[in-house]
Design a protein around this motif. Sequence first.
Motif, PDB file in Angstrom:
ATOM      1  N   ARG A 222     -19.538 -75.468   4.711  1.00 12.63           N
ATOM      2  CA  ARG A 222     -20.344 -74.107   4.599  1.00 12.63           C
ATOM      3  C   ARG A 222     -21.605 -74.318   5.436  1.00 12.63           C
ATOM      4  N   LYS A 223     -22.436 -75.342   5.350  1.00  9.10           N
ATOM      5  CA  LYS A 223     -23.712 -75.534   6.056  1.00  9.10           C
ATOM      6  C   LYS A 223     -23.577 -75.917   7.398  1.00  9.10           C
ATOM      7  N   GLN A 224     -22.316 -76.667   7.878  1.00 10.16           N
ATOM      8  CA  GLN A 224     -21.987 -76.747   9.211  1.00 10.16           C
ATOM      9  C   GLN A 224     -21.706 -75.370   9.982  1.00 10.16           C
ATOM     10  N   LYS A 225     -21.086 -74.509   8.971  1.00 13.04           N
ATOM     11  CA  LYS A 225     -21.013 -73.170   9.801  1.00 13.04           C
ATOM     12  C   LYS A 225     -22.289 -72.340   9.778  1.00 13.04           C
ATOM     13  N   ARG A 226     -23.274 -72.837   9.248  1.00 13.12           N
ATOM     14  CA  ARG A 226     -24.543 -72.143   9.059  1.00 13.12           C
ATOM     15  C   ARG A 226     -24.459 -70.803   8.342  1.00 13.12           C
ATOM     16  N   LEU A 227     -23.728 -71.051   7.138  1.00 12.75           N
ATOM     17  CA  LEU A 227     -23.716 -69.848   6.215  1.00 12.75           C
ATOM     18  C   LEU A 227     -24.413 -70.307   4.887  1.00 12.75           C
ATOM     19  N   SER A 228     -25.028 -69.323   4.266  1.00  9.00           N
ATOM     20  CA  SER A 228     -25.721 -69.466   3.022  1.00  9.00           C
ATOM     21  C   SER A 228     -24.723 -69.279   1.904  1.00  9.00           C
ATOM     22  N   VAL A 229     -24.670 -69.440   0.788  1.00  9.49           N
ATOM     23  CA  VAL A 229     -23.580 -69.131  -0.165  1.00  9.49           C
ATOM     24  C   VAL A 229     -23.431 -67.542  -0.189  1.00  9.49           C
ATOM     25  N   PHE A 230     -24.507 -66.944  -0.071  1.00 12.71           N
ATOM     26  CA  PHE A 230     -24.391 -65.331   0.022  1.00 12.71           C
ATOM     27  C   PHE A 230     -23.553 -65.028   1.389  1.00 12.71           C
ATOM     28  N   ALA A 231     -23.823 -65.436   2.393  1.00 16.29           N
ATOM     29  CA  ALA A 231     -23.467 -65.262   3.497  1.00 16.29           C
ATOM     30  C   ALA A 231     -21.748 -65.555   3.383  1.00 16.29           C
ATOM     31  N   LEU A 232     -21.444 -66.656   2.826  1.00 13.69           N
ATOM     32  CA  LEU A 232     -20.001 -67.061   2.797  1.00 13.69           C
ATOM     33  C   LEU A 232     -19.373 -66.028   1.834  1.00 13.69           C
ATOM     34  N   ALA A 233     -19.927 -65.743   0.547  1.00 14.33           N
ATOM     35  CA  ALA A 233     -19.411 -64.645  -0.249  1.00 14.33           C
ATOM     36  C   ALA A 233     -19.265 -63.283   0.690  1.00 14.33           C
TER      37      ALA A 233
ATOM     38  N   GLU B 286     -18.555 -63.085   3.847  1.00 11.64           N
ATOM     39  CA  GLU B 286     -17.278 -63.131   4.519  1.00 11.64           C
ATOM     40  C   GLU B 286     -16.040 -63.074   3.779  1.00 11.64           C
ATOM     41  N   LEU B 287     -16.229 -63.806   2.811  1.00  9.57           N
ATOM     42  CA  LEU B 287     -14.616 -63.757   2.180  1.00  9.57           C
ATOM     43  C   LEU B 287     -14.664 -62.445   1.440  1.00  9.57           C
ATOM     44  N   TYR B 288     -15.633 -61.562   1.164  1.00  4.34           N
ATOM     45  CA  TYR B 288     -15.425 -60.275   0.822  1.00  4.34           C
ATOM     46  C   TYR B 288     -14.867 -59.428   1.912  1.00  4.34           C
ATOM     47  N   GLY B 289     -15.624 -59.381   3.004  1.00  6.60           N
ATOM     48  CA  GLY B 289     -14.889 -58.730   4.321  1.00  6.60           C
ATOM     49  C   GLY B 289     -13.564 -59.255   4.671  1.00  6.60           C
ATOM     50  N   ALA B 290     -12.844 -60.416   4.244  1.00  2.00           N
ATOM     51  CA  ALA B 290     -11.669 -60.918   4.453  1.00  2.00           C
ATOM     52  C   ALA B 290     -10.891 -60.271   3.485  1.00  2.00           C
ATOM     53  N   GLY B 291     -11.266 -59.420   2.540  1.00  4.14           N
ATOM     54  CA  GLY B 291     -10.559 -58.917   1.496  1.00  4.14           C
ATOM     55  C   GLY B 291     -10.177 -59.888   0.363  1.00  4.14           C
ATOM     56  N   HIS B 292     -11.277 -60.887   0.257  1.00  2.82           N
ATOM     57  CA  HIS B 292     -10.864 -62.010  -0.754  1.00  2.82           C
ATOM     58  C   HIS B 292     -12.359 -62.265  -1.533  1.00  2.82           C
ATOM     59  N   PRO B 293     -12.834 -61.136  -2.186  1.00  3.51           N
ATOM     60  CA  PRO B 293     -14.189 -61.185  -2.886  1.00  3.51           C
ATOM     61  C   PRO B 293     -14.316 -62.231  -3.830  1.00  3.51           C
ATOM     62  N   ARG B 294     -15.326 -63.189  -3.588  1.00  5.68           N
ATOM     63  CA  ARG B 294     -15.699 -64.174  -4.577  1.00  5.68           C
ATOM     64  C   ARG B 294     -17.190 -63.938  -4.979  1.00  5.68           C
ATOM     65  N   SER B 295     -17.733 -64.243  -5.946  1.00  2.13           N
ATOM     66  CA  SER B 295     -19.163 -64.122  -6.295  1.00  2.13           C
ATOM     67  C   SER B 295     -19.752 -65.482  -5.746  1.00  2.13           C
ATOM     68  N   THR B 296     -21.092 -65.147  -5.613  1.00  4.04           N
ATOM     69  CA  THR B 296     -21.897 -66.377  -5.273  1.00  4.04           C
ATOM     70  C   THR B 296     -21.968 -67.426  -6.496  1.00  4.04           C
ATOM     71  N   PRO B 297     -22.079 -66.927  -7.774  1.00  5.14           N
ATOM     72  CA  PRO B 297     -22.015 -67.837  -8.697  1.00  5.14           C
ATOM     73  C   PRO B 297     -20.637 -68.794  -8.679  1.00  5.14           C
ATOM     74  N   THR B 298     -19.585 -68.035  -8.391  1.00  7.05           N
ATOM     75  CA  THR B 298     -18.499 -68.772  -8.498  1.00  7.05           C
ATOM     76  C   THR B 298     -18.470 -69.600  -7.381  1.00  7.05           C
ATOM     77  N   LEU B 299     -18.960 -69.347  -6.196  1.00  3.56           N
ATOM     78  CA  LEU B 299     -18.861 -70.396  -4.882  1.00  3.56           C
ATOM     79  C   LEU B 299     -19.955 -71.596  -5.394  1.00  3.56           C
ATOM     80  N   ARG B 300     -20.935 -71.347  -5.981  1.00  2.00           N
ATOM     81  CA  ARG B 300     -21.961 -72.397  -6.202  1.00  2.00           C
ATOM     82  C   ARG B 300     -21.148 -73.293  -7.260  1.00  2.00           C
ATOM     83  N   ALA B 301     -20.365 -72.570  -8.217  1.00  2.00           N
ATOM     84  CA  ALA B 301     -19.794 -73.512  -9.198  1.00  2.00           C
ATOM     85  C   ALA B 301     -18.800 -74.737  -8.484  1.00  2.00           C
TER      86      ALA B 301
END
Length: 93
Positions: free
Chosen positions: A20-31, A33-48
């Motif tokens: 994630r960091k190599q892609k220069r994404l925060s957890v929020f930004a990754l969430a 991107e996943l939402y935009g791809a139709g695969h929503p996941r929360s930031t707490p889930t990603l952190r877990a």
Amino acid sequence: TIVHPIGDAMVDGKKLKQARKQKRLSVFALAAELYGAGHPRSTPTLRAWEAGTRQPRANDLAMLAKTLGVGIPDLMEPVDDTPAQHNNRVHAE
């Protein structure tokens, strides 16, 4: 008990965070991107997942790898399939 997405293989949270960091994404930004791809996941889930307290399902893992531009094996912990290790896993369950 943690449910493993692919047999006994587990996602390595440190590798996930590093990708994630190599892609220069925060957890929020990754969430986002996943939402935009139709695969929503929360930031707490990603952190877990990154902390190793929860494991993603196989479909989540595939979407993570695709979004981060890495292969699924790049996010996984190495698996020791020696007979002794296998027996320990069987008896531990």
